[in-house]
Motif scaffolding. Structure first.
Motif, PDB file in Angstrom:
ATOM      1  N   GLY A  50      -4.037   5.224 -15.138  1.00 34.80           N
ATOM      2  CA  GLY A  50      -3.250   6.375 -14.742  1.00 34.80           C
ATOM      3  C   GLY A  50      -4.065   7.650 -14.641  1.00 34.80           C
ATOM      4  O   GLY A  50      -3.602   8.643 -14.108  1.00 34.80           O
ATOM      5  N   ARG A  51      -5.279   7.642 -15.166  1.00 38.07           N
ATOM      6  CA  ARG A  51      -6.160   8.801 -15.105  1.00 38.07           C
ATOM      7  C   ARG A  51      -7.175   8.598 -13.994  1.00 38.07           C
ATOM      8  O   ARG A  51      -7.643   7.497 -13.760  1.00 38.07           O
ATOM      9  CB  ARG A  51      -6.884   8.986 -16.443  1.00 38.07           C
ATOM     10  CG  ARG A  51      -5.962   9.382 -17.585  1.00 38.07           C
ATOM     11  CD  ARG A  51      -6.605   9.141 -18.933  1.00 38.07           C
ATOM     12  NE  ARG A  51      -7.811   9.907 -19.116  1.00 38.07           N
ATOM     13  CZ  ARG A  51      -7.852  11.138 -19.636  1.00 38.07           C
ATOM     14  NH1 ARG A  51      -6.726  11.729 -19.981  1.00 38.07           N
ATOM     15  NH2 ARG A  51      -8.984  11.771 -19.796  1.00 38.07           N
ATOM     16  N   PRO A  52      -7.540   9.665 -13.279  1.00 39.81           N
ATOM     17  CA  PRO A  52      -8.492   9.524 -12.173  1.00 39.81           C
ATOM     18  C   PRO A  52      -9.878   9.147 -12.666  1.00 39.81           C
ATOM     19  O   PRO A  52     -10.259   9.460 -13.805  1.00 39.81           O
ATOM     20  CB  PRO A  52      -8.487  10.914 -11.534  1.00 39.81           C
ATOM     21  CG  PRO A  52      -8.053  11.832 -12.632  1.00 39.81           C
ATOM     22  CD  PRO A  52      -7.072  11.045 -13.442  1.00 39.81           C
ATOM     23  N   LEU A 101     -12.738  14.979  -8.520  1.00 39.84           N
ATOM     24  CA  LEU A 101     -12.791  13.620  -9.037  1.00 39.84           C
ATOM     25  C   LEU A 101     -12.264  12.649  -7.990  1.00 39.84           C
ATOM     26  O   LEU A 101     -11.336  12.985  -7.249  1.00 39.84           O
ATOM     27  CB  LEU A 101     -11.947  13.501 -10.317  1.00 39.84           C
ATOM     28  CG  LEU A 101     -12.351  14.377 -11.497  1.00 39.84           C
ATOM     29  CD1 LEU A 101     -11.374  14.177 -12.657  1.00 39.84           C
ATOM     30  CD2 LEU A 101     -13.769  14.079 -11.961  1.00 39.84           C
ATOM     31  N   PRO A 102     -12.832  11.446  -7.892  1.00 41.65           N
ATOM     32  CA  PRO A 102     -13.990  10.973  -8.655  1.00 41.65           C
ATOM     33  C   PRO A 102     -15.263  11.701  -8.222  1.00 41.65           C
ATOM     34  O   PRO A 102     -15.395  12.064  -7.044  1.00 41.65           O
ATOM     35  CB  PRO A 102     -14.058   9.483  -8.305  1.00 41.65           C
ATOM     36  CG  PRO A 102     -13.437   9.390  -6.956  1.00 41.65           C
ATOM     37  CD  PRO A 102     -12.351  10.420  -6.940  1.00 41.65           C
ATOM     38  N   PRO A 103     -16.191  11.914  -9.144  1.00 42.94           N
ATOM     39  CA  PRO A 103     -17.416  12.657  -8.806  1.00 42.94           C
ATOM     40  C   PRO A 103     -18.342  11.820  -7.924  1.00 42.94           C
ATOM     41  O   PRO A 103     -18.579  10.645  -8.188  1.00 42.94           O
ATOM     42  CB  PRO A 103     -18.047  12.921 -10.177  1.00 42.94           C
ATOM     43  CG  PRO A 103     -17.518  11.836 -11.061  1.00 42.94           C
ATOM     44  CD  PRO A 103     -16.146  11.520 -10.557  1.00 42.94           C
ATOM     45  N   LEU A 118      -6.164  18.572 -15.880  1.00 36.55           N
ATOM     46  CA  LEU A 118      -6.670  17.391 -15.196  1.00 36.55           C
ATOM     47  C   LEU A 118      -5.675  16.987 -14.122  1.00 36.55           C
ATOM     48  O   LEU A 118      -4.541  16.602 -14.416  1.00 36.55           O
ATOM     49  CB  LEU A 118      -6.862  16.254 -16.198  1.00 36.55           C
ATOM     50  CG  LEU A 118      -7.409  14.932 -15.654  1.00 36.55           C
ATOM     51  CD1 LEU A 118      -8.802  15.128 -15.077  1.00 36.55           C
ATOM     52  CD2 LEU A 118      -7.436  13.884 -16.764  1.00 36.55           C
ATOM     53  N   GLY A 119      -6.071  17.106 -12.866  1.00 38.18           N
ATOM     54  CA  GLY A 119      -5.227  16.716 -11.751  1.00 38.18           C
ATOM     55  C   GLY A 119      -5.625  15.346 -11.227  1.00 38.18           C
ATOM     56  O   GLY A 119      -6.570  14.723 -11.705  1.00 38.18           O
ATOM     57  N   LYS A 120      -4.907  14.878 -10.212  1.00 38.88           N
ATOM     58  CA  LYS A 120      -5.186  13.563  -9.662  1.00 38.88           C
ATOM     59  C   LYS A 120      -6.530  13.505  -8.931  1.00 38.88           C
ATOM     60  O   LYS A 120      -7.149  12.451  -8.840  1.00 38.88           O
ATOM     61  CB  LYS A 120      -4.071  13.149  -8.693  1.00 38.88           C
ATOM     62  CG  LYS A 120      -2.726  12.917  -9.373  1.00 38.88           C
ATOM     63  CD  LYS A 120      -1.684  12.492  -8.364  1.00 38.88           C
ATOM     64  CE  LYS A 120      -0.342  12.243  -9.040  1.00 38.88           C
ATOM     65  NZ  LYS A 120       0.703  11.846  -8.049  1.00 38.88           N
ATOM     66  N   ASP A 121      -6.965  14.649  -8.408  1.00 34.04           N
ATOM     67  CA  ASP A 121      -8.199  14.667  -7.621  1.00 34.04           C
ATOM     68  C   ASP A 121      -9.257  15.596  -8.182  1.00 34.04           C
ATOM     69  O   ASP A 121     -10.254  15.888  -7.527  1.00 34.04           O
ATOM     70  CB  ASP A 121      -7.896  15.059  -6.176  1.00 34.04           C
ATOM     71  CG  ASP A 121      -7.238  16.442  -6.086  1.00 34.04           C
ATOM     72  OD1 ASP A 121      -6.819  16.972  -7.136  1.00 34.04           O
ATOM     73  OD2 ASP A 121      -7.158  16.978  -4.968  1.00 34.04           O
ATOM     74  N   GLY A 145      -2.786  -0.256 -20.120  1.00 35.84           N
ATOM     75  CA  GLY A 145      -3.100  -0.257 -18.695  1.00 35.84           C
ATOM     76  C   GLY A 145      -2.796   1.068 -18.041  1.00 35.84           C
ATOM     77  O   GLY A 145      -3.569   1.555 -17.212  1.00 35.84           O
ATOM     78  N   TRP A 146      -1.678   1.714 -18.434  1.00 38.06           N
ATOM     79  CA  TRP A 146      -1.335   3.009 -17.859  1.00 38.06           C
ATOM     80  C   TRP A 146      -2.373   4.054 -18.238  1.00 38.06           C
ATOM     81  O   TRP A 146      -2.801   4.863 -17.420  1.00 38.06           O
ATOM     82  CB  TRP A 146       0.033   3.442 -18.357  1.00 38.06           C
ATOM     83  CG  TRP A 146       0.514   4.693 -17.667  1.00 38.06           C
ATOM     84  CD1 TRP A 146       1.225   4.784 -16.515  1.00 38.06           C
ATOM     85  CD2 TRP A 146       0.289   6.044 -18.096  1.00 38.06           C
ATOM     86  NE1 TRP A 146       1.463   6.093 -16.193  1.00 38.06           N
ATOM     87  CE2 TRP A 146       0.895   6.892 -17.142  1.00 38.06           C
ATOM     88  CE3 TRP A 146      -0.372   6.622 -19.184  1.00 38.06           C
ATOM     89  CZ2 TRP A 146       0.871   8.277 -17.245  1.00 38.06           C
ATOM     90  CZ3 TRP A 146      -0.406   7.996 -19.291  1.00 38.06           C
ATOM     91  CH2 TRP A 146       0.216   8.809 -18.331  1.00 38.06           C
TER      92      TRP A 146
END
Length: 203
Positions: free
Chosen positions: A19-21, A121-123, A98-101, A14-15
Motif C-alpha cells: 500500500g506504500r509507494p 517516488l519511485p526514485p 507521503l503521497g502516492k507519487d 500485505g497492505w
C-alpha cells in the motif's frame, strides 16, 4: 477462527507492504524519532536548508524531531521541527507527507501555504522536477544511488539529490543524501559563494 485471523494478519501485512509507494523508506520513520546534526558554515548570514535555517552563529548542533502529525486540507502531515542549541534562535517548522507519487512538503500549516514535491517516488536516477516556494525557485535531480559515510558510519543505497536555484535572490546549489529508513543524513550547500554543511551525528 484461527484461519480467519491468520488470513486477516496476512492481509494487513500485505497492505502495509504494497500500500506504500516504492521508495517510501526514504520518508522519515514513525513518530517519536529525532535526529541530531552537526554543521559548519563559512558565513554569518542565514542559509536556508530544506528543513530549516542555520547560520554560523547558531553553534555546533541542531536537532530535527518529527513526533507529531497534523491534518491539513484532508492530508496527514508529519511536523518536522529543527531546533538549534543556541539560545534566542527560532525553530524552523516544515510539514511533510507521503503521497502516492512522492514526498510533499510545505512551510506552514495554513491552507494558503504552497505545497511542493520534495522527492518523487519511485526514485529514478536522472529524474528531474521543479518547484517554487515564495520567490525561491528550485530545480532538483536524483543524481545517484550510492553509499555515503557520515560521522564514521556508512549508509548504503542513499539517494543523492542535486538541487540548484535561488535563495534570498542569491544563486544556490546543494547536494542532499537520503538514507533508507533514516531520511536526510547529509546536506551540503553553496549560497552566494558561501558554503554550508549539515551532517547526521552519531552522538
Amino acid at each position: 477462527m484461527k484461519k480467519i485471523l491468520v488470513l486477516a494478519l496476512l492481509g494487513l501485512v500485505g497492505w502495509n507492504a504494497f500500500g506504500r509507494p516504492e521508495g517510501a523508506e526514504y520518508f522519515y520513520p514513525s513518530g517519536g524519532d529525532s535526529h541530531k546534526y552537526t554543521f559548519r558554515s563559512t558565513t554569518g548570514f542565514y542559509i536556508h536548508a530544506q528543513r530549516g535555517s542555520l547560520s554560523s552563529t547558531f553553534g555546533q548542533h541542531a536537532t530535527l524531531t518529527h513526533d507529531e502529525t497534523v491534518t491539513i486540507d484532508g492530508h496527514t502531515y508529519r511536523k518536522m521541527v529543527l531546533r538549534h542549541n543556541s539560545p534566542g534562535t527560532k525553530n524552523r517548522v516544515t510539514y511533510s507527507r507521503l503521497g502516492k507519487d512522492g514526498i510533499y512538503s510545505r512551510r506552514s500549516s495554513e491552507l494558503t501555504s504552497e505545497e511542493y514535491l520534495e522527492l518523487p517516488l519511485p526514485p529514478k536516477i536522472g529524474q528531474k522536477w521543479r518547484y517554487q516556494v515564495g520567490k525561491e525557485h528550485t530545480e532538483s535531480e536524483i543524481a545517484a544511488i550510492e553509499s555515503v559515510e557520515v560521522a564514521g558510519k556508512t549508509y548504503h543505497k542513499c539517494l543523492r539529490v542535486n538541487s540548484w536555484g535561488t535563495v534570498d535572490g542569491m544563486p544556490a546549489y546543494s547536494v542532499t543524501h537520503y538514507a533508507p529508513w533514516v531520511g536526510m543524513v547529509k546536506f551540503a550547500s553553496t549560497v552566494g559563494g558561501q558554503e554550508f554543511e549539515l551532517a547526521l551525528s552519531q552522538e
